[in-house]
Design an enzyme around this catalytic site. Structure first.
Site, PDB file in Angstrom:
ATOM      1  N   ARG A 110      -3.973 -10.144   4.863  1.00  0.00           N
ATOM      2  CA  ARG A 110      -4.252 -10.081   3.347  1.00  0.00           C
ATOM      3  C   ARG A 110      -3.060  -9.659   2.795  1.00  0.00           C
ATOM      4  O   ARG A 110      -2.571  -8.406   2.888  1.00  0.00           O
ATOM      5  CB  ARG A 110      -5.511  -9.271   2.808  1.00  0.00           C
ATOM      6  CG  ARG A 110      -5.784  -9.371   1.527  1.00  0.00           C
ATOM      7  CD  ARG A 110      -6.960  -8.358   1.104  1.00  0.00           C
ATOM      8  NE  ARG A 110      -7.394  -8.873  -0.403  1.00  0.00           N
ATOM      9  CZ  ARG A 110      -6.662  -8.008  -1.325  1.00  0.00           C
ATOM     10  NH1 ARG A 110      -5.890  -7.114  -1.116  1.00  0.00           N
ATOM     11  NH2 ARG A 110      -7.203  -8.025  -2.751  1.00  0.00           N
TER      12      ARG A 110
ATOM     13  N   LYS B 173       0.929  -1.279  -0.088  1.00  0.00           N
ATOM     14  CA  LYS B 173      -0.082  -0.206  -0.056  1.00  0.00           C
ATOM     15  C   LYS B 173       0.899   1.145  -0.018  1.00  0.00           C
ATOM     16  O   LYS B 173       1.843   1.161   0.655  1.00  0.00           O
ATOM     17  CB  LYS B 173      -0.875   0.077   1.085  1.00  0.00           C
ATOM     18  CG  LYS B 173      -2.049  -1.010   1.172  1.00  0.00           C
ATOM     19  CD  LYS B 173      -3.035  -0.906  -0.100  1.00  0.00           C
ATOM     20  CE  LYS B 173      -4.041  -1.952  -0.116  1.00  0.00           C
ATOM     21  NZ  LYS B 173      -5.204  -2.089   0.919  1.00  0.00           N
TER      22      LYS B 173
END
Length: 259
Positions: free
Chosen positions: A238, A204
């Site tokens: 995840r 991210k």
């Protein structure tokens, strides 16, 4: 949870696994590296991604769910979609859970279908429309905001008959770097300790951009953050890099004499 993107335009692995052969090979690698859940994503939700209809998602998935189920019956499969029709298709193909980034906000039939299928449902915090999904919002108190959202949405899901709910605070979706780091530090307060918490911070931008690095070059920093959220009660990670995350989880379990 290992990520299997069937997309040509995902930000870090677009186009790598959008053929049956390459997708099956990657699914096998994810499982060998330690994944217990494979999260299949037919549509990229990165900023400025191509928008697909449910029919286009279903066409892109093709036989992939049933093929993975046949080859790897031990694998749990989550389907990353915000469309009720795609969920219906996935349910008939054998998925084990719904991973809806929209919290039922982008398709008003989603919660009904989740209730009908009785599948576990991953509820993510996100802005209320597809168009505003990545608009940065500076919240007065991000933890309070996310918990208000979780409280409202979990009540709606329970009313629809959804029993198994997993909470995802929505890293990478419409939040400032500061708010996301605050969520990392306050993970233990997210979700009322009532439902399992899923954390998705793999590759991210709130991690790699401040460091001036690429999404593929932040494994060490990501594992440090993974350890931090595990210490605060996160139950599912995840990730793209399963082998590295599996080591982090194993070390956490050994250190804390649990798991």
């Amino acid at each position: 949870m290992g990520i299997l993107n069937l997309t040509p335009d995902s930000f870090s692995d677009g186009g790598k696994f959008n053929s049956e052969k390459s997708a099956l090979e990657h699914a096998e690698k994810l499982l060998k590296d330690g994944a217990e859940i494979i999260d299949i994503g037919p549509q990229s939700t990165r900023p400025n991604a191509e928008f697909l209809s449910s029919k286009e998602e279903i066409d892109r998935i093709g036989n992939m769910i049933s093929l993975i189920k046949k080859e790897f019956p031990e694998a749990l499969i989550s389907l990353d979609t915000f469309y009720a029709e795609t969920v219906k298709f996935g349910f008939n193909e054998g998925i084990d859970m719904i991973n809806d980034i929209s919290g039922g906000q982008y398709d008003d039939k989603m919660f009904d279908v989740a209730g009908e299928t009785k599948l576990p449902y991953i509820l993510m915090h996100v802005n209320p429309s597809y168009e505003t999904m990545h608009d940065k919002v500076k919240f007065e108190d991000i933890t309070l905001e996310v918990n208000r959202y979780f409280s409202k949405k979990t009540n709606e899901l329970l009313e629809k008959g959804v029993k198994d709910i997993i909470l995802d605070p929505g890293f990478g979706f419409g939040k400032t770097v500061e708010d996301q780091m605050k969520m990392i530090g306050e993970t233990e307060y997210l979700g009322f300790d009532k439902f399992p918490l899923l954390i998705g911070i793999s590759r991210k931008s709130f991690i790699y951009k401040p460091l001036g690095k690429s999404p593929l070059d932040i494994n060490e920093e990501t594992q440090k953050l993974h350890r931090k959220v595990l210490e605060q009660g996160a139950k599912i990670l995840r990730v793209h890099d399963v082998a590295e995350a599996a080591v982090t989880i194993r070390q956490f379990c050994e250190k804390n004499k649990k798991c």
